[in-house]
Design an enzyme around this catalytic site. Sequence first.
Site, mmCIF file in Angstrom:
data_model
loop_
_atom_site.group_PDB
_atom_site.id
_atom_site.type_symbol
_atom_site.label_atom_id
_atom_site.label_comp_id
_atom_site.label_asym_id
_atom_site.label_seq_id
_atom_site.Cartn_x
_atom_site.Cartn_y
_atom_site.Cartn_z
ATOM 1 N N HIS A 113 -9.763 16.170 3.038
ATOM 2 C CA HIS A 113 -10.073 16.042 1.607
ATOM 3 C C HIS A 113 -11.475 15.428 1.530
ATOM 4 O O HIS A 113 -11.851 14.623 2.386
ATOM 5 C CB HIS A 113 -9.037 15.093 0.993
ATOM 6 C CG HIS A 113 -9.105 14.962 -0.491
ATOM 7 N ND1 HIS A 113 -10.053 14.205 -1.127
ATOM 8 C CD2 HIS A 113 -8.324 15.475 -1.473
ATOM 9 C CE1 HIS A 113 -9.856 14.260 -2.431
ATOM 10 N NE2 HIS A 113 -8.816 15.025 -2.675
ATOM 11 N N ASP A 190 -6.308 8.983 6.591
ATOM 12 C CA ASP A 190 -6.052 9.310 5.194
ATOM 13 C C ASP A 190 -4.568 9.664 5.082
ATOM 14 O O ASP A 190 -4.144 10.737 5.521
ATOM 15 C CB ASP A 190 -6.953 10.487 4.797
ATOM 16 C CG ASP A 190 -6.683 10.961 3.373
ATOM 17 O OD1 ASP A 190 -5.738 10.450 2.738
ATOM 18 O OD2 ASP A 190 -7.424 11.848 2.908
ATOM 19 N N GLN A 193 -1.371 12.252 1.717
ATOM 20 C CA GLN A 193 -0.335 13.295 1.666
ATOM 21 C C GLN A 193 0.805 13.038 2.644
ATOM 22 O O GLN A 193 1.732 13.839 2.729
ATOM 23 C CB GLN A 193 -0.948 14.680 1.957
ATOM 24 C CG GLN A 193 -1.975 15.144 0.957
ATOM 25 C CD GLN A 193 -1.398 15.420 -0.434
ATOM 26 O OE1 GLN A 193 -0.186 15.545 -0.612
ATOM 27 N NE2 GLN A 193 -2.260 15.478 -1.431
ATOM 28 N N LYS A 216 0.726 9.532 -6.099
ATOM 29 C CA LYS A 216 1.311 10.690 -5.402
ATOM 30 C C LYS A 216 2.689 10.353 -4.843
ATOM 31 O O LYS A 216 3.325 11.193 -4.214
ATOM 32 C CB LYS A 216 0.392 11.130 -4.253
ATOM 33 C CG LYS A 216 -0.953 11.697 -4.706
ATOM 34 C CD LYS A 216 -1.727 12.189 -3.506
ATOM 35 C CE LYS A 216 -3.205 12.344 -3.763
ATOM 36 N NZ LYS A 216 -3.560 13.502 -4.571
ATOM 37 N N CYS A 353 -10.328 19.937 -3.653
ATOM 38 C CA CYS A 353 -11.233 18.891 -3.134
ATOM 39 C C CYS A 353 -11.338 18.966 -1.619
ATOM 40 O O CYS A 353 -11.394 17.935 -0.935
ATOM 41 C CB CYS A 353 -10.787 17.483 -3.541
ATOM 42 S SG CYS A 353 -10.678 17.238 -5.288
HETATM 43 C C1 LIG Z 1 -5.463 14.169 1.528
HETATM 44 C C2 LIG Z 1 -5.998 13.459 0.321
HETATM 45 N N1 LIG Z 1 -6.846 12.429 0.507
HETATM 46 C C3 LIG Z 1 -7.355 11.741 -0.519
HETATM 47 C C4 LIG Z 1 -7.041 12.062 -1.805
HETATM 48 C C5 LIG Z 1 -7.631 11.267 -2.923
HETATM 49 O O1 LIG Z 1 -6.651 10.593 -3.604
HETATM 50 P P1 LIG Z 1 -6.969 9.905 -5.017
HETATM 51 O O2 LIG Z 1 -7.463 11.009 -5.902
HETATM 52 O O3 LIG Z 1 -5.670 9.360 -5.440
HETATM 53 O O4 LIG Z 1 -7.994 8.878 -4.769
HETATM 54 C C6 LIG Z 1 -6.176 13.132 -2.062
HETATM 55 C C7 LIG Z 1 -5.868 13.550 -3.442
HETATM 56 O O5 LIG Z 1 -5.630 14.689 -3.736
HETATM 57 C C8 LIG Z 1 -5.636 13.837 -0.956
HETATM 58 O O6 LIG Z 1 -4.798 14.859 -1.131
#
Ligand SMILES: Cc1ncc(COP(=O)(O)O)c(C=O)c1O
Length: 397
Positions: A113, A190, A193, A216, A353
């Site tokens: 992401h 990260d 997910q 999430k 993203c």
């Molecule tokens: C794998 C991953 N990392 C980071 C994020 C960023 O999360 P947030 O928008 O809650 O900061 C997301 C959000 O879609 C994500 O799917």
Amino acid sequence: MDYKKYFPIFENKKNLVYLDSAASSLKPKCVIDKIDYYYNNICVNVNRGVYQLSYEATDLYEESRRVVAKFINAKENEIVFTRGASASLNLVANSYMDFINENDEIITTLQEHHSSFMPWLNVAKRKNAKIVYVPLTKDGKVTIENFKSVLTNKTKVVAINQVSNVLGYTNPIKEICKLAHEVGAIVSVDGAQSVPHMNVDVKDLDCDFLSFSGHKMCGPSGVGVLYGKYELLEKMPPVEFGGDMAQDVYEFEATYKDAPFKFETGTPLISEVIALKDAVEFLTNIGLDNVKKHELELKKYALEKLKDVKGITIYNNNLDSSLLTFNIDGVHPHDAASIFDKNNVCIRAGFHCAQPITRFLDQISTIRCSFYLYNDFHDVDMLVDSIIEARDFFMSF
Ligand SMILES: Cc1ncc(COP(=O)(O)O)c(C=O)c1O
């Protein structure tokens, strides 16, 4: 098990088929009630009032830190509350930047992401360090062999997702941490997910940092978590300065509180943090193994139903993740999304993203459907019917 009954939105939106939980999950009643409780009964700031109500707010806030820590098998002082996974991932990179020098290498992957690798792109530019990508297999997976092929004694950081938000693969984080530590590198994971869908134990993984978002995982939006090993958090400088994070402040000097508090300046997200505890307890009571099992049953059912549907390209046929990412051949995902929307089926269309992995798939955009505990077989039927309807409408199949 009918999990829909815990989520009031299904009472209020009878025909809702929500298949976009990877973007943001729905909220159970216990979380909504806790936010209500805070504003109806407490409503005041934490850490500063010298009166009972403020102590109560602070106690609930710190109680949440304890519950979140236990949830991922961390210590209480290793949990920093942030605004979300993006803020947590940025915090690590911006603070750890002090320990990065010219020609150091930062390993990441094309699966990430943007919030996972862009903070390190910035660090690399500012420090003249180098970003190195793990080569992916042809279906987009990270393997230990491929990871080893880019790991050197110049590697200082590995920034990697535990579960990809496009393909849903689970990366071998434990092995990656072990290898990275052998060359003295740290690993920033990260977990946006993974944490909502599976048991994550930071001690077992031995990762140095883990970032995730409340919204999430049935929690409120606006709150996120950064786990960091205490010995690392202790030596890392704060990146935001001001109220609450300072110890002693003089005209030209200041000292800071210990971690995690030195990373939490200003009035925090009080109701959000407090209600995150309820989200964690809700998921823990159901059991993340049960959540995962349920999601995989749905995905298996969807794959079975789509098996003979012509004109669909599925990018992740794997049965270990609850994401289903596909395109309807010759149909732009946003066009397809209009048919889903007409049928009250919420899916995500776009590059999620994550432009590098979308390009890796040779696409500019895909359709992503993500299952969570409140989905059922009827939702899958609606999804498949909508896919066929969109295909036939746009392609006159
Ligand atoms: C794998 C991953 N990392 C980071 C994020 C960023 O999360 P947030 O928008 O809650 O900061 C997301 C959000 O879609 C994500 O799917």
